[in-house]
Write an enzyme that holds these catalytic residues in place. Sequence first.
Site, PDB file in Angstrom:
ATOM      1  CE  LYS A  56      -3.107  -7.166   2.533  1.00 13.05           C
ATOM      2  NZ  LYS A  56      -2.640  -6.223   3.557  1.00 13.05           N
ATOM      3  CB  SER A  81       1.011 -10.409   9.432  1.00 15.97           C
ATOM      4  OG  SER A  81       0.821  -9.396   8.480  1.00 15.97           O
ATOM      5  CD  GLN A  86      -9.214  -8.013  10.813  1.00 16.85           C
ATOM      6  OE1 GLN A  86     -10.109  -7.212  10.995  1.00 16.85           O
ATOM      7  NE2 GLN A  86      -7.950  -7.746  11.064  1.00 16.85           N
ATOM      8  CG  ASP A 175       0.771  16.575 -11.247  1.00 16.27           C
ATOM      9  OD1 ASP A 175       0.635  16.493 -12.477  1.00 16.27           O
ATOM     10  OD2 ASP A 175       0.316  17.516 -10.564  1.00 16.27           O
ATOM     11  N   GLY A 182       3.985  -3.534   0.954  1.00 17.53           N
ATOM     12  CA  GLY A 182       4.372  -4.713   1.728  1.00 17.53           C
ATOM     13  C   GLY A 182       4.848  -5.753   0.719  1.00 17.53           C
ATOM     14  N   GLY A 183       3.931  -6.623   0.300  1.00 18.33           N
ATOM     15  CA  GLY A 183       4.263  -7.598  -0.744  1.00 18.33           C
ATOM     16  C   GLY A 183       3.984  -7.091  -2.138  1.00 18.33           C
ATOM     17  N   GLY A 184       3.298  -5.948  -2.219  1.00 24.86           N
ATOM     18  CA  GLY A 184       3.124  -5.292  -3.509  1.00 24.86           C
ATOM     19  C   GLY A 184       1.787  -5.485  -4.202  1.00 24.86           C
ATOM     20  N   GLY A 185       0.804  -6.097  -3.520  1.00 27.30           N
ATOM     21  CA  GLY A 185      -0.514  -6.252  -4.138  1.00 27.30           C
ATOM     22  C   GLY A 185      -1.182  -4.907  -4.376  1.00 27.30           C
ATOM     23  CD  GLU A 207      10.093  -1.892   0.608  1.00 25.54           C
ATOM     24  OE1 GLU A 207       9.904  -3.094   0.534  1.00 25.54           O
ATOM     25  OE2 GLU A 207      11.179  -1.360   0.336  1.00 25.54           O
ATOM     26  N   GLY A 211      12.639  -2.451   6.575  1.00 26.04           N
ATOM     27  CA  GLY A 211      12.342  -3.592   5.702  1.00 26.04           C
ATOM     28  C   GLY A 211      12.221  -3.161   4.260  1.00 26.04           C
ATOM     29  CG  ASP A 213      11.313  -6.654   0.929  1.00 20.93           C
ATOM     30  OD1 ASP A 213      10.851  -6.026   1.906  1.00 20.93           O
ATOM     31  OD2 ASP A 213      10.597  -7.171   0.056  1.00 20.93           O
ATOM     32  CE  LYS A 276     -10.083  17.159  14.353  1.00 19.10           C
ATOM     33  NZ  LYS A 276      -9.027  17.554  15.333  1.00 19.10           N
ATOM     34  CB  SER A 307      -3.196   0.734   3.174  1.00 19.35           C
ATOM     35  OG  SER A 307      -2.342   0.855   4.298  1.00 19.35           O
ATOM     36  CG  ASN A 310      -8.398  -3.100  10.862  1.00 23.16           C
ATOM     37  OD1 ASN A 310      -9.394  -2.490  11.261  1.00 23.16           O
ATOM     38  ND2 ASN A 310      -8.419  -3.860   9.786  1.00 23.16           N
TER      39      ASN A 310
END
Length: 322
Positions: A56, A81, A86, A175, A182-185, A207, A211, A213, A276, A307, A310
Amino acid sequence: MPSLQLPTYDDVAAAARRLEGQAHRTPVLRSRTADALLGAQLFFKCENFQRMGAFKFRGAFNALSQFTPAQRKTGVLAFSSGNHAQAIALSARILGMPAAIVMPLDAPAAKLAATRGYGAEVITYDRFTEDRQAISQRLAQERGTTLIPPYDHPDVLAGQGTAAKELFDEVGELDHLFVCLGGGGLLSGSALAARALSPHCKIYGVEPEAGNDGQQSFQRGEIVHIDTPKTIADGAQTQFLGQYTFAIIRRDVDDIVTASDAQLVQTMRFFAERMKMLVEPTGCLGFAGAQHGGVALQGARVGVIISGGNVDLARFAQLVAL
Ligand SMILES: *Cc1c(COP(=O)(O)O)cnc(C)c1O
């Protein structure tokens, strides 16, 4: 609805230039055990090693670095969320502007503390009863600050696409590519990079099962809204895709698959024991989807974006001890 001006691969490439010397160029790791498990060649792009612990930072810094001097003065407002908070807080500190973040009361303690630690003002709300978008819009208006959403923004999604760009730059064409959704960014940005750098690569969003969606939206051809899903993948508890992200996903993504919480836990254990690495539940979606999403991968070159990493250590221990 007026037609949207969608970002392109050129915007991803421009974001990569802005991020040079600011974002880490994260490693691409291999695992013989993973290869043997899937009968394929796997390439893990490890954004759990990115600054602030998730991809992010890429989107946030790309967006904030394009603020005008007037915008920099009043600063940025964000709702998140966790990791976007951060990312905005750290980017704002680097660029010397104020940041206010609207976060759910029950966000992981490490994420709340890290956001405050980067010097941002934190405003909390109840995720199950209050509408964060409405709260944020009101605050942004009252204060005159610029709202940067976690995924549905051209500069944010173009920035997120730089992780996949680095992956293709490093390992060449693939391939298949599995990306957390999540929201697709991250998925839409990755799709822009993949379509330009590896045109035949099949792209999948993954997903949480609870959830889905995005999967429903993809199948119906319109954005489907759901209640806040209960899943351990707290970074993918989004209720709906964005206008920009959905338009790109619909056009460029091949399919959307799901992973259960039990599969995410199994994947967290795999990353810890075999590679690890500490990976947060949401960060496990890509590899869980590659293993369990029903896509035939025998003999293929498969990219997986991890991704983020944390997760409170106590929470991690509790999850993997099951
Ligand atoms: C935000 C986030 C996601 C989902 O990204 P979107 O761009 O909202 O789809 C996945 N994993 C982690 C670790 C995140 O922080």
